[in-house]
Design a protein around this motif. Structure first.
Motif: not given
Length: 299
Positions: A109-110, A113, A116-117, A252, A291, A295
């Motif tokens: 998850r972490l 994300k 993606r950034q 999420d 990042e 997040i």
């Protein structure tokens, strides 16, 4: 006879005069006086032994040789621009392959994300994320297989540098329709008797969970053992039971029909990024760390 090397400034002046067809306009563009510009052009002509411009009716008319020279100057200029862009891209970590590792706890998850950034910011051309078990982290870094590893476990080795990403706690993940789903938090006593999807005692999650249960004088009874957080979530989705994870792993989970409830009086869970001390840290690794922290702050 060795020909003297052409000066970059003279070529810049020549290129500007060719583009403007005017000494006045070229001088203004370059921020120099017109007499100084005329002297520079004359020096270039003397060095080459040819005339580059003919003065006709007050205009600078390039000779055929000047046009041919301009073609070469433009080609080299474009290559120089491309080289400059390539060098800056490397300096910023772009245009490279950034390889790193992550354990499944925060790798599902972490980390995605954060990547993606990084993609949106074009921090690197290619990403290579290795999924690692905790026992592989040390060798992965020592043997240079990747730049860093994200995990929720510490690494006891003087050659490994550990940087904290963020801190969080354990959560209990239940299906949306579960009897506890509407609660704002739960305790180990609240889930007693529920089928528990969990981890072996010697694992990182198992150690944290057992420590939290001891605070409540509750013995953990596991119905289904799993190795990875993703597997625990998948079993919970099927309604097999509830599971306890670090909050990073449960990010999420509502999109999968699950609810993450804070586990009361939980031990603190810290996410780390590990590096090999004797190897320079790439720019992309610092970007990843930034990042991840950004997040994780919302967890």
């Amino acid at each position: 006879m060795i020909k003297p090397k052409l000066k970059q400034r003279h070529l810049e002046i020549f290129r500007t005069v060719m583009a403007t067809n005017s000494l006045t306009a070229a001088a203004k563009h370059l921020g120099v006086s017109q007499p100084n510009l005329s002297v520079a052009i004359k020096r270039l002509e003397d060095q080459l032994g040819i005339s580059l411009f003919a003065r006709i009716s007050g205009r600078m008319i390039p000779t055929e040789e000047a046009r041919l020279i301009l073609t070469e100057v433009e080609r080299v200029h474009q290559q120089s621009e491309m080289l400059s862009e390539a060098v800056y891209a490397i300096a910023k970590g772009k245009g490279t392959t950034f390889r790193f590792g992550a354990t499944p706890s925060i790798g599902t998850r972490l980390v995605p994300k954060a990547v993606r950034q990084l993609q949106l910011k074009e921090a690197a051309a290619t990403y290579y994320c290795d999924s690692l078990s905790q026992r592989d982290v040390r060798d992965y870094l020592l043997f240079g297989q990747g730049s860093c590893v994200a995990t929720i476990a510490t690494v006891e080795d003087p050659l490994i540098e550990t940087v904290e990403i963020a801190r969080s706690h354990l959560v209990c993940v239940v299906p949306e329709g579960h009897r506890l789903a509407a609660r704002s938090s739960v305790s180990p006593r609240d889930i007693a008797g529920e089928p528990l999807i969990s981890f072996a005692p010697a694992t990182t999650h198992g150690i944290h969970i057992d420590e939290t249960f001891r605070r409540w004088n509750v013995t953990r009874e596991t119905s289904v053992f799993v190795h990875f957080a993703e597997a625990a979530l998948s079993f919970a989705v099927e309604g097999i039971g509830v599971t306890i994870l670090d909050a990073f792993s449960a990010m999420d989970c509502r999109s999968r029909g699950l609810v993450a409830l804070p586990l009361e009086n939980s031990v603190e869970i810290t996410a780390y990024l590990h590096f090999y001390r004797l190897r320079p840290r790439p720019v992309a690794a610092d970007a990843l760390l930034s990042e991840l922290r950004s997040i994780a702050a919302s967890v």
